[in-house]
Design a protein around this motif. Sequence first.
Motif, PDB file in Angstrom:
ATOM      1  N   LEU A  79      13.002  10.932   1.882  1.00  0.00           N
ATOM      2  CA  LEU A  79      13.961   9.936   2.360  1.00  0.00           C
ATOM      3  C   LEU A  79      15.352  10.180   1.784  1.00  0.00           C
ATOM      4  N   ALA A  80      16.388   9.775   2.538  1.00  0.00           N
ATOM      5  CA  ALA A  80      17.774   9.873   2.094  1.00  0.00           C
ATOM      6  C   ALA A  80      18.429   8.499   2.183  1.00  0.00           C
ATOM      7  N   LEU A  81      19.470   8.299   1.389  1.00  0.00           N
ATOM      8  CA  LEU A  81      20.257   7.052   1.396  1.00  0.00           C
ATOM      9  C   LEU A  81      19.402   5.822   1.122  1.00  0.00           C
ATOM     10  N   VAL A  82      18.472   5.961   0.175  1.00  0.00           N
ATOM     11  CA  VAL A  82      17.623   4.825  -0.192  1.00  0.00           C
ATOM     12  C   VAL A  82      18.420   3.866  -1.064  1.00  0.00           C
ATOM     13  N   GLY A  83      18.353   2.579  -0.713  1.00  0.00           N
ATOM     14  CA  GLY A  83      19.044   1.568  -1.496  1.00  0.00           C
ATOM     15  C   GLY A  83      18.181   0.962  -2.574  1.00  0.00           C
ATOM     16  N   SER A  84      16.923   0.684  -2.239  1.00  0.00           N
ATOM     17  CA  SER A  84      16.008   0.106  -3.222  1.00  0.00           C
ATOM     18  C   SER A  84      14.573   0.391  -2.838  1.00  0.00           C
ATOM     19  N   VAL A  85      13.710   0.423  -3.871  1.00  0.00           N
ATOM     20  CA  VAL A  85      12.271   0.587  -3.676  1.00  0.00           C
ATOM     21  C   VAL A  85      11.573  -0.490  -4.489  1.00  0.00           C
ATOM     22  N   LYS A  86      10.823  -1.343  -3.821  1.00  0.00           N
ATOM     23  CA  LYS A  86      10.095  -2.407  -4.503  1.00  0.00           C
ATOM     24  C   LYS A  86       8.601  -2.216  -4.267  1.00  0.00           C
ATOM     25  N   LEU A  87       7.864  -2.108  -5.361  1.00  0.00           N
ATOM     26  CA  LEU A  87       6.417  -1.920  -5.289  1.00  0.00           C
ATOM     27  C   LEU A  87       5.713  -3.213  -5.687  1.00  0.00           C
ATOM     28  N   SER A  88       4.574  -3.474  -5.081  1.00  0.00           N
ATOM     29  CA  SER A  88       3.762  -4.625  -5.458  1.00  0.00           C
ATOM     30  C   SER A  88       2.291  -4.239  -5.397  1.00  0.00           C
ATOM     31  N   GLY A  89       1.474  -4.990  -6.124  1.00  0.00           N
ATOM     32  CA  GLY A  89       0.034  -4.706  -6.143  1.00  0.00           C
ATOM     33  C   GLY A  89      -0.290  -3.339  -6.682  1.00  0.00           C
ATOM     34  N   LEU A  90       0.522  -2.830  -7.609  1.00  0.00           N
ATOM     35  CA  LEU A  90       0.371  -1.457  -8.095  1.00  0.00           C
ATOM     36  C   LEU A  90      -0.885  -1.289  -8.942  1.00  0.00           C
ATOM     37  N   GLN A  91      -1.664  -0.261  -8.608  1.00  0.00           N
ATOM     38  CA  GLN A  91      -2.809   0.157  -9.424  1.00  0.00           C
ATOM     39  C   GLN A  91      -2.730   1.663  -9.619  1.00  0.00           C
ATOM     40  N   ILE A  92      -3.094   2.130 -10.804  1.00  0.00           N
ATOM     41  CA  ILE A  92      -3.219   3.559 -11.059  1.00  0.00           C
ATOM     42  C   ILE A  92      -4.705   3.860 -11.228  1.00  0.00           C
ATOM     43  N   VAL A  93      -5.216   4.743 -10.370  1.00  0.00           N
ATOM     44  CA  VAL A  93      -6.647   5.033 -10.356  1.00  0.00           C
ATOM     45  C   VAL A  93      -6.876   6.511 -10.620  1.00  0.00           C
ATOM     46  N   GLU A  94      -8.009   6.816 -11.231  1.00  0.00           N
ATOM     47  CA  GLU A  94      -8.398   8.217 -11.423  1.00  0.00           C
ATOM     48  C   GLU A  94      -9.046   8.700 -10.140  1.00  0.00           C
ATOM     49  N   GLU A  95      -8.378   9.637  -9.466  1.00  0.00           N
ATOM     50  CA  GLU A  95      -8.817  10.068  -8.142  1.00  0.00           C
ATOM     51  C   GLU A  95      -8.229  11.433  -7.850  1.00  0.00           C
ATOM     52  N   ALA A  96      -8.967  12.262  -7.157  1.00  0.00           N
ATOM     53  CA  ALA A  96      -8.506  13.617  -6.855  1.00  0.00           C
ATOM     54  C   ALA A  96      -7.253  13.585  -5.998  1.00  0.00           C
ATOM     55  N   HIS A  97      -6.306  14.475  -6.294  1.00  0.00           N
ATOM     56  CA  HIS A  97      -5.078  14.579  -5.512  1.00  0.00           C
ATOM     57  C   HIS A  97      -5.378  14.992  -4.073  1.00  0.00           C
ATOM     58  N   THR A  98      -4.521  14.535  -3.154  1.00  0.00           N
ATOM     59  CA  THR A  98      -4.637  14.928  -1.752  1.00  0.00           C
ATOM     60  C   THR A  98      -3.487  15.800  -1.298  1.00  0.00           C
ATOM     61  N   GLY A  99      -2.484  16.033  -2.157  1.00  0.00           N
ATOM     62  CA  GLY A  99      -1.417  16.957  -1.803  1.00  0.00           C
ATOM     63  C   GLY A  99      -0.072  16.329  -1.554  1.00  0.00           C
ATOM     64  N   SER A 100       0.252  15.202  -2.187  1.00  0.00           N
ATOM     65  CA  SER A 100       1.566  14.583  -2.029  1.00  0.00           C
ATOM     66  C   SER A 100       2.656  15.575  -2.406  1.00  0.00           C
ATOM     67  N   ARG A 101       3.708  15.613  -1.616  1.00  0.00           N
ATOM     68  CA  ARG A 101       4.772  16.593  -1.846  1.00  0.00           C
ATOM     69  C   ARG A 101       5.518  16.310  -3.145  1.00  0.00           C
ATOM     70  N   GLY A 102       5.829  17.379  -3.868  1.00  0.00           N
ATOM     71  CA  GLY A 102       6.623  17.266  -5.081  1.00  0.00           C
ATOM     72  C   GLY A 102       5.851  16.844  -6.307  1.00  0.00           C
ATOM     73  N   ILE A 103       4.532  16.659  -6.184  1.00  0.00           N
ATOM     74  CA  ILE A 103       3.730  16.196  -7.312  1.00  0.00           C
ATOM     75  C   ILE A 103       2.995  17.378  -7.924  1.00  0.00           C
ATOM     76  N   VAL A 104       3.256  17.630  -9.183  1.00  0.00           N
ATOM     77  CA  VAL A 104       2.554  18.684  -9.910  1.00  0.00           C
ATOM     78  C   VAL A 104       1.771  18.030 -11.029  1.00  0.00           C
ATOM     79  N   ALA A 105       0.456  18.259 -11.048  1.00  0.00           N
ATOM     80  CA  ALA A 105      -0.383  17.636 -12.066  1.00  0.00           C
ATOM     81  C   ALA A 105       0.008  18.113 -13.457  1.00  0.00           C
ATOM     82  N   GLN A 106      -0.032  17.205 -14.420  1.00  0.00           N
ATOM     83  CA  GLN A 106       0.270  17.542 -15.804  1.00  0.00           C
ATOM     84  C   GLN A 106      -0.874  18.356 -16.393  1.00  0.00           C
ATOM     85  N   VAL A 107      -0.535  19.437 -17.071  1.00  0.00           N
ATOM     86  CA  VAL A 107      -1.562  20.269 -17.705  1.00  0.00           C
ATOM     87  C   VAL A 107      -1.184  20.487 -19.151  1.00  0.00           C
TER      88      VAL A 107
END
Length: 303
Positions: A49-77
């Motif tokens: 995305l370009a020219l983003v003004g704001s990003v608001k997240l709700s109901g956020l959970q972080i789960v242990e789950e295999a990656h599916t290939g989101s762009r720009g995400i490199v797993a920490q090693v």
Amino acid sequence: MPQYRAVFDAEISFVNGGGLSAHGFRLDLPSGDVDQAQIGALLVQHLGLALVGSVKLSGLQIVEEAHTGSRGIVAQVDAPAPRRLVDLSHVIRDGLVTMPGMPVPRMTAHLSREASRSVYAAGTEFEIPRIEMIANTGTYLDTAYHRYADGGDLAGLLLEGVVDVRIELIRLPGATERGIPAEVFYDREVSGAAVLLHTGWDRHFGTPAYGDPAPFLTEAGARYLVEQGVGLVGIDSINIDSMTADAAGERPAHSLLLAAGIPIVEHLTNLGDVPPRGATFTAVPPKVEAFGTFPVRAFATIR
């Protein structure tokens, strides 16, 4: 090493007006230790995305789950990992059911160890086994000859197309529809790649449930992959096409892919152990003339 994903609802606004809403969005994370602002930034990067003004997240959970290939995400090693091989083939054994209703392999001894003792010197023995099976047994590769009488056979298969081919793995165990559409490939660089469809259906292999209505690649999905010039397509399901009665015996994925000279590998397994990107795929059959299908030892190389 565990992998993590964020699950959330999102409201995105743009500085030049307008916005986007997302519900139940899932995003790969580089680690489990990220805050909401970082996740928002990763979401913007993933969506491009370009020219983003704001990003608001709700109901956020972080789960242990295999990656599916989101762009720009490199797993920490923690440190560079050594090369790892993931076996993607089913074991062929006497009586194995691959396709319900088709003949199973039968294994016997052409020359047993006991019988060989009368042939060789004292203390020397060998076993020469014999296997009778159809070509569609276990994990196997299809060439164009499987579908078309004038298509290329196994003997004409180029090794460059089946050895160390870059993987684009599409993770689909959570899909709610059997048919895999073209749209799931839109965010991937599939040209020249081994596109592997991880449906999770291999959990039924060798059981009656394996023959139930299973995941498959739609005609539109196959047509898109041909247009994009993929190198190979594999699936961990019973067939890359739908085999139910309403398919009326049509096999559009086989027809389109093989007409374009794109090999198909069916009955893969263990695709859950393969990352969405960054690995390579190898599946080499024997060099047999006038055969379009044969079992392979398929594996992924993760470096």
